[in-house]
Scaffold this active site. Structure first.
Site, mmCIF file in Angstrom:
data_model
loop_
_atom_site.group_PDB
_atom_site.id
_atom_site.type_symbol
_atom_site.label_atom_id
_atom_site.label_comp_id
_atom_site.label_asym_id
_atom_site.label_seq_id
_atom_site.Cartn_x
_atom_site.Cartn_y
_atom_site.Cartn_z
ATOM 1 N N LEU A 517 82.394 64.288 -12.728
ATOM 2 C CA LEU A 517 83.449 63.707 -11.899
ATOM 3 C C LEU A 517 83.116 63.863 -10.426
ATOM 4 C CD1 LEU A 517 86.597 65.076 -13.719
ATOM 5 C CD2 LEU A 517 85.896 62.703 -13.549
ATOM 6 N N GLN A 519 81.426 66.872 -7.213
ATOM 7 C CA GLN A 519 80.850 68.153 -6.870
ATOM 8 C C GLN A 519 81.907 68.968 -6.123
ATOM 9 O OE1 GLN A 519 77.604 68.740 -7.723
ATOM 10 N NE2 GLN A 519 77.548 70.827 -6.932
ATOM 11 N N GLY A 521 83.414 72.749 -4.552
ATOM 12 C CA GLY A 521 82.858 73.679 -3.590
ATOM 13 C C GLY A 521 81.695 74.473 -4.160
ATOM 14 N N PHE A 522 81.792 74.888 -5.394
ATOM 15 C CA PHE A 522 80.774 75.799 -5.906
ATOM 16 C C PHE A 522 80.128 75.337 -7.197
ATOM 17 C CE2 PHE A 522 83.267 78.136 -2.981
ATOM 18 C CZ PHE A 522 82.286 78.766 -2.235
ATOM 19 N N PRO A 524 79.406 71.556 -9.977
ATOM 20 C CA PRO A 524 79.839 70.239 -10.431
ATOM 21 C C PRO A 524 81.077 70.317 -11.325
ATOM 22 C CG PRO A 524 77.926 70.965 -11.668
ATOM 23 C CD PRO A 524 78.180 72.016 -10.643
ATOM 24 N N VAL A 525 81.837 69.224 -11.354
ATOM 25 C CA VAL A 525 83.027 69.145 -12.193
ATOM 26 C C VAL A 525 82.820 68.016 -13.204
ATOM 27 C CG1 VAL A 525 85.518 68.826 -12.226
ATOM 28 C CG2 VAL A 525 84.433 69.905 -10.254
ATOM 29 N N LYS A 539 85.009 72.796 -14.388
ATOM 30 C CA LYS A 539 84.137 73.120 -13.254
ATOM 31 C C LYS A 539 83.131 74.150 -13.714
ATOM 32 C CE LYS A 539 85.332 75.300 -9.180
ATOM 33 N NZ LYS A 539 85.993 75.275 -7.885
ATOM 34 N N ASP A 636 90.531 75.796 2.555
ATOM 35 C CA ASP A 636 89.629 74.642 2.457
ATOM 36 C C ASP A 636 90.407 73.382 2.094
ATOM 37 O OD1 ASP A 636 87.243 73.332 2.700
ATOM 38 O OD2 ASP A 636 86.523 73.820 0.700
#
Ligand SMILES: *[C@@H]1O[C@H](CO)[C@@H](O)[C@H](O)[C@H]1NC(C)=O
Ligand SMILES: *[C@@H]1O[C@H](CO)[C@@H](O)[C@H](O)[C@H]1NC(C)=O
Ligand SMILES: *[C@@H]1O[C@H](CO)[C@@H](O)[C@H](O)[C@H]1NC(C)=O
Ligand SMILES: *[C@@H]1O[C@H](CO)[C@@H](O)[C@H](O)[C@H]1NC(C)=O
Ligand SMILES: *[C@@H]1O[C@H](CO)[C@@H](O)[C@H](O)[C@H]1NC(C)=O
Ligand SMILES: *[C@@H]1O[C@H](CO)[C@@H](O)[C@H](O)[C@H]1NC(C)=O
Ligand SMILES: *[C@@H]1O[C@H](CO)[C@@H](O)[C@H](O)[C@H]1NC(C)=O
Ligand SMILES: *[C@@H]1O[C@H](CO)[C@@H](O)[C@H](O)[C@H]1NC(C)=O
Ligand SMILES: *[C@@H]1O[C@H](CO)[C@@H](O)[C@H](O)[C@H]1NC(C)=O
Ligand SMILES: *[C@@H]1O[C@H](CO)[C@@H](O)[C@H](O)[C@H]1NC(C)=O
Length: 830
Positions: A517, A519, A521-522, A524-525, A539, A636
């Protein structure tokens, strides 16, 4: 009705009474033409804080005309008129002379002091203002001809503007206000303004350059910026230092003492003066204490050392703590040798000195860090360079570097000193030795551990096999994470449903690229579908990110406790081996940025929907800041972290960086600044200070983006000048041209008022000073028109004045200029 009338009578009575008192005590704040004040008389500012009159300093019988705080006696006048020309008797007067000047006359009517304003003779009066400023003005058009704030003595007061063409001068001694040897000026060398205190004509102390928020050589400056301490670029090389202090129960000012020390003193509620801060806290503060190429650190003994790659010029004197001779280079530079002998050896390099007040007299350029280094390396006369995101590139091309100082805590930048390559090798050798030692140590420990474990494992193997199966429902690693945010509720954690890696792999078709879906913060999703048909988003935390576990734990602890319809819901997690995964509810409409910045999808977001999104984000944020049991700062907030459900309701996501606050904490500092360029508030980006107000800043940016349909970063105005959306919005606000800002897709006359209101609130949210920004609850009231009179936003300095590097005229604020949308981590060396 009755009450109103009583109040009316009462106030009428009060006015009468006060005017009566004024007549009685001559308590006026003005001296007008034929009138004068004698030695025994004074004038008092309207609010009663300041007095102008005659006084004698301690141990002196001479009379001086000065201004002092009413709450304190004349012990220290903040301004003195006839400093160098005292009255020898009490027969003096202060009046307006026939030539229109404010003058001090002695008993024989000789002019002892004059404001010296030239020009046509006219009808003027002098007034002592509430700020402590004495102004001489025209009665006819009230224009100010002269003011004491522009001719200061040794004191710097709130609201006073200390400009580059002015100076503070110390008193000769505590009993003689005559002009002493020390003076304080804002000096500008190559576009870098900084404060200098001079002893006669030699520098005595310096603050280090201003980086847009603080003077880098002064520790503990940050809080002052938030309190309104600021250096304003008035263009054409003119800078003004100001600070505000609006709390009436506090008196606060700076004094340049007869010893050349700049002291910040304060008094609360009329209590005696206390010292809050002073410039000469240690010997290191004295200019050039350690001589050429020396570096001072007050925490070391002895305080002086040579910069890396240098050695004392005269070792005997150094051991006697006489540092004036300074240091010399240990190994000549290759570029120098090449010039004389034509030799072509290994190129010179740089050694880093961390957190220093940079040497004096830097040369400045707008180059970025890489180019800064390259330029310095290419020019043999460049001795060192330093890069600060708020300043830009500094380099030193003089014969020597002087007045470097190691500053701890806040302040300072990293200085890169040019040395011959053999000096670099020397450092590497040390490193190699350290590394080898460490590696041997680790291997040894590992072998021992392994050996022990084996023995134990053998011992216990049969016993524990059945227990292991029961453990699968928990996260065994959680217990060891001690540096997590407080209030971890272990039970709660264990309530969180656990998925197996296998389950998630099959739900996402082995994390197939077609299911990705985006990327986060930490990591890929991925989109997935569980066996029961429920759609999920998974995630997968990047295995390589060293911070992964911390962010993972953080997100789990934060979000597992939050239940709100404007926050994305965490369904569970998975930790197996190296793998760390989080499972969320699936949002079919992806994130806000996919709509807002897409020319086609943008059309789907009409004003009603956009306002609904703004309100939803606000509610989510309010829940985080106020309503949940924990107080959470998201850190964020940005368009790509706002997910949209089927009905385009917003849900805040990505809590990998969120921080939980204890009940009475209001802000915190961090060395690891994480966030996204363009959404970070100035105090967070530059100093790592975050609070609710830094989230509000990000929300303000988001709000403006939603209204305008454009990204904050990467933005061009009509003249094709790079500037961000904030800068553009501010310019349009200034010129009362806000309609230009609004996304044409949403602009309908019916909504215009509401839209303009949103822009107004957005500008309030992105104010430079945290204190000027509203809280979420106030922002909500403002958006819903429950508050009628919105304050006017102040000039956006920090984020708005950004131009492209090539045309970089202003030296600060480069850090926010980056044009991307990726979460970044910066480790501040402060
Ligand atoms: C005033 O004189 C007295 C006696 O000589 C001395 O103790 C005191 O320190 C002096 N005060 C100041 C402010 O110089
Ligand atoms: C005013 O001008 C006179 C004569 O030029 C000079 O002596 C005096 O120092 C000046 N005073 C001030 C306060 O500048
Ligand atoms: C000067 O101005 C004051 C107030 O405006 C006025 O009362 C006074 O008469 C004026 N004096 C002269 C000489 O014009
Ligand atoms: C006010 O009047 C004075 C003298 O009459 C003149 O020099 C000055 O320029 C005037 N200022 C303004 C703002 O009109
Ligand atoms: C200031 O300079 C004078 C003359 O150069 C010198 O005698 C004095 O010691 C200096 N003061 C300080 C505090 O360094
Ligand atoms: C002013 O300072 C006093 C004393 O510290 C404090 O109690 C008060 O709340 C402050 N007022 C404002 C408006 O900040
Ligand atoms: C310190 O060294 C300088 C020369 O390097 C010398 O001139 C000076 O006298 C020395 N000062 C003291 C106090 O020894
Ligand atoms: C190189 O050598 C020449 C002549 O010896 C000298 O004038 C020049 O300054 C030197 N340049 C550098 C960068 O040292
Ligand atoms: C190196 O810097 C000095 C001083 O800024 C300058 O005069 C000189 O031209 C530069 N040399 C080169 C090769 O750029
Ligand atoms: C400072 O930099 C400018 C431009 O880069 C250069 O022209 C000038 O010579 C430099 N000055 C010094 C003292 O290095």
């Amino acid at each position: 009705m009755g009450l109103d009338r009583t109040i009316n009578y009462l106030s009428y009575f009060l006015v009468l009474l006060s005017s009566f008192c004024l007549e009685l005590g001559h308590a006026t704040d003005t001296i007008a033409a034929p009138n004068f004040i004698k030695d025994s008389e004074t004038i008092i500012s309207n609010d009663g804080d300041f007095i102008l009159g005659f006084f004698s300093p301690a141990n002196s019988t001479y009379r001086y005309v000065g201004i002092w705080y009413a709450k304190f006696s004349t012990t220290h006048a903040i301004w003195v008129a006839n400093r160098n020309n005292p009255l020898k008797s009490t027969s003096g007067v202060v009046t307006i002379s026939e030539d229109g000047n404010l003058v001090v006359l002695d008993g024989e009517k000789n002019i002892i002091w004059s404001s010296n304003v030239t020009g046509s003779v006219s009808n003027r009066s002098a007034q002592l203002l509430d700020s402590g400023n004495l102004v001489l003005q025209e009665n006819t058009n009230t224009s100010i001809m002269w003011e004491s704030f522009q001719h200061p003595s040794d004191s710097f007061l709130p609201k006073m503007k200390l400009s580059t063409n002015m100076q503070l001068t110390s008193w000769k001694s505590y009993s003689d206000p005559g002009v002493g040897t020390f003076s304080l000026r804002i000096s500008v060398f190559y576009n870098l303004p900084e404060i200098y205190i001079w002893n006669g004509s030699s520098p005595y102390w310096r603050s280090g350059p201003w980086n847009g928020q603080l003077f880098i050589g002064i520790p503990k400056m940050p809080s002052r910026y938030l309190d309104g301490f600021n250096l304003i670029d008035e263009k054409q090389g003119l800078f003004s230092l100001i600070f505000e202090f609006s709390n009436k129960s506090w008196l606060l000012h700076y004094v340049l003492t007869t010893e050349g020390n700049l002291v910040e003193t304060y008094s609360s509620n009329g209590k005696d003066w206390s010292i809050e801060w002073s410039s000469l806290t240690s010997e290191c503060e004295v200019y050039g204490k350690c001589g050429a190429f020396g570096s001072c650190n007050s925490k070391n003994s002895p305080i002086c050392s040579c910069l890396k790659g240098f050695e004392p010029k005269n070792i005997e004197e150094w051991t006697r703590e006489n540092w004036t001779s300074g240091c010399v280079r240990r190994t000549p530079l290759q570029c120098m040798r090449a010039n004389t002998t034509g030799e072509d050896g290994k190129k010179d390099g740089f050694l880093k000195v961390r957190m220093v007040k940079t040497p004096s007299l830097a040369n400045w350029s707008a180059a970025f860090e890489d180019e800064c280094k390259y330029r310095c390396l290419e020019n043999c006369s460049c001795l060192a360079y330093a890069y600060d995101s708020g300043i830009g590139c500094m380099s030193w091309t003089r014969e020597y570097l002087i007045d470097s100082q190691q500053v701890s805590s806040t302040g300072g930048v990293d200085l890169y000193v040019r040395v011959a390559s053999s000096e670099l090798d020397r450092k590497k050798e040390v490193k190699v030795i350290v590394i080898v030692t460490v590696v041997i140590g680790i291997v040894f420990v590992a072998v021992c551990t392994l050996f022990l474990c084996r023995r134990r494992a053998k011992h216990k193997a049969r016993k524990t096999r059945s227990e292991e199966n029961n453990m699968r429902g928990t996260y065994p690693t959680f217990q060891r994470q001690e540096n997590l945010a407080g209030n971890i509720n272990q039970d709660k954690l264990q309530e969180l449903p656990i998925f197996s890696l296998e389950e998630l792999a099959s739900a996402t078709n082995s994390f197939d690229l077609s299911n990705k879906l985006g990327q986060g913060g930490f990591g890929p999703v991925y989109r997935g579908k569980l066996l029961d048909g429920q759609e999920i988003a998974v995630k997968r935390l990047a295995r390589t990110s060293g911070q992964g576990m911390q962010e993972f734990m953080n997100e789990v602890t934060v979000i597992s406790k939050l239940q709100h319809r404007n926050l994305v819901r965490l369904l569970g997690g998975c930790v197996e081996g190296e793998e760390k995964l989080l499972v969320y509810e699936y949002m079919p409409n992806k994130s806000l940025d996919a709509f807002l910045f897409d020319p086609i999808k943008r059309e789907l977001l009409d004003w009603k929907k956009r306002f609904n999104i703004i309100e939803g984000i606000c509610r989510g944020l309010l829940y985080l800041h106020r309503d949940s049991r924990l107080r959470i700062i998201h850190r964020d907030l940005k368009a790509s972290n706002i997910l949209l459900d089927e009905e385009l309701n917003p849900k805040i996501s990505d809590f990998g960086m969120a921080r939980i606050f204890g009940g009475n904490e209001d802000q915190a500092d961090t060395k690891r600044v994480v966030g996204t360029y363009g959404y970070m508030s100035p105090e967070y980006a530059m100093e790592g200070r975050f609070s609710e107000k830094s989230d509000i800043f990000s929300f303000g940016v988001l709000l403006l983006e939603i209204v305008c349909g454009r990204k904050n970063a990467s933005f061009y105005d009509h003249d094709e000048e790079t500037m961000n959306l904030l800068g553009f919005a501010w310019n349009m606000w200034k010129t009362d041209n806000m309609a230009v800002l609004i996304d044409p897709k949403v602009l309908k006359p019916d909504f215009e008022k509401e839209i303009l209101r949103c822009i107004h609130v957005g500008l309030l949210c992105v104010q430079d000073l945290a204190k000027d920004r509203p809280t979420v609850s106030i922002a909500i009231s403002m958006l819903r028109s429950e508050i009628d009179d919105l304050p006017s936003p102040r000039q956006l300095g920090f984020t708005a004045n950004q131009t492209a590097p090539e045309t970089q005229a202003s030296y600060h604020n480069q850090s926010i200029r980056s044009i991307n949308n990726v979460t970044v981590t910066m480790v501040h060396g402060r």
